[in-house]
Write a protein that holds these residues in place. Structure first.
Motif, PDB file in Angstrom:
ATOM      1  N   PHE A  64       0.835  -1.204   0.000  1.00 50.42           N
ATOM      2  CA  PHE A  64       0.000   0.000   0.000  1.00 50.42           C
ATOM      3  C   PHE A  64       0.870   1.255   0.000  1.00 50.42           C
ATOM      4  N   ALA A  65       1.910   1.277   0.829  1.00 53.03           N
ATOM      5  CA  ALA A  65       2.774   2.451   0.927  1.00 53.03           C
ATOM      6  C   ALA A  65       3.519   2.708  -0.382  1.00 53.03           C
ATOM      7  N   LYS A  66       4.079   1.659  -0.980  1.00 53.32           N
ATOM      8  CA  LYS A  66       4.811   1.830  -2.230  1.00 53.32           C
ATOM      9  C   LYS A  66       3.889   2.213  -3.378  1.00 53.32           C
ATOM     10  N   THR A  67       2.664   1.703  -3.354  1.00 53.60           N
ATOM     11  CA  THR A  67       1.696   2.095  -4.381  1.00 53.60           C
ATOM     12  C   THR A  67       1.407   3.589  -4.277  1.00 53.60           C
ATOM     13  N   ALA A  68       1.215   4.068  -3.068  1.00 56.05           N
ATOM     14  CA  ALA A  68       0.961   5.504  -2.874  1.00 56.05           C
ATOM     15  C   ALA A  68       2.151   6.335  -3.354  1.00 56.05           C
ATOM     16  N   GLU A  69       3.363   5.866  -3.079  1.00 57.81           N
ATOM     17  CA  GLU A  69       4.562   6.577  -3.541  1.00 57.81           C
ATOM     18  C   GLU A  69       4.605   6.637  -5.064  1.00 57.81           C
TER      19      GLU A  69
END
Length: 126
Positions: A64-69
């Motif tokens: 989720f975090a890397k997708t947001a980045e």
């Protein structure tokens, strides 16, 4: 003098422990909720034990975090964004498959085929 030295060592060790715990990925409250829901659903479908649940949740949080980045960094370049998201999803799947037993892997394949959206679509929704 000994007390001062011991106090200094205690403070430094406490500070280093607190820094070590901040390595956890930060998500928005909405993303955290969606991540928990997804992990719970995966846990029920794949029959994860507690340790597996914790590992899968960590993978989901990182995803989720890397997708947001990626969504933020490649906002104006759709082709690059799509390629980066595909690569990220492939890495996620590889890491997940490494955690699963053969039976769980079979259940995951079935789970994924019944889902309408990819993992990227799920994370883009938040």
């Amino acid at each position: 003098m000994k007390k001062l030295l011991l106090l200094s060592i205690f403070i430094l060790s406490t500070a280093s422990v607190s820094f070590a715990q901040t390595g956890q990925v930060r998500l928005s409250p909405e993303a955290e909720k969606k991540c928990s829901e997804l992990t719970r659903a995966m846990s029920e479908t794949l029959q994860l034990n507690e340790l597996e649940y914790i590992k899968v949740k960590a993978l989901n949080r990182e995803f989720f975090a890397k997708t947001a980045e990626i969504l933020a960094a490649y906002k104006s370049d759709k082709a690059a964004r799509e390629q980066m998201l595909q690569d990220l999803e492939g890495k996620f799947e590889d890491n997940l498959k490494a955690l699963l037993t053969p039976m769980q892997l079979h259940a995951y394949t079935h789970y994924k085929s019944t889902q309408q959206a990819s993992m990227v679509a799920v994370t883009e929704a938040y």
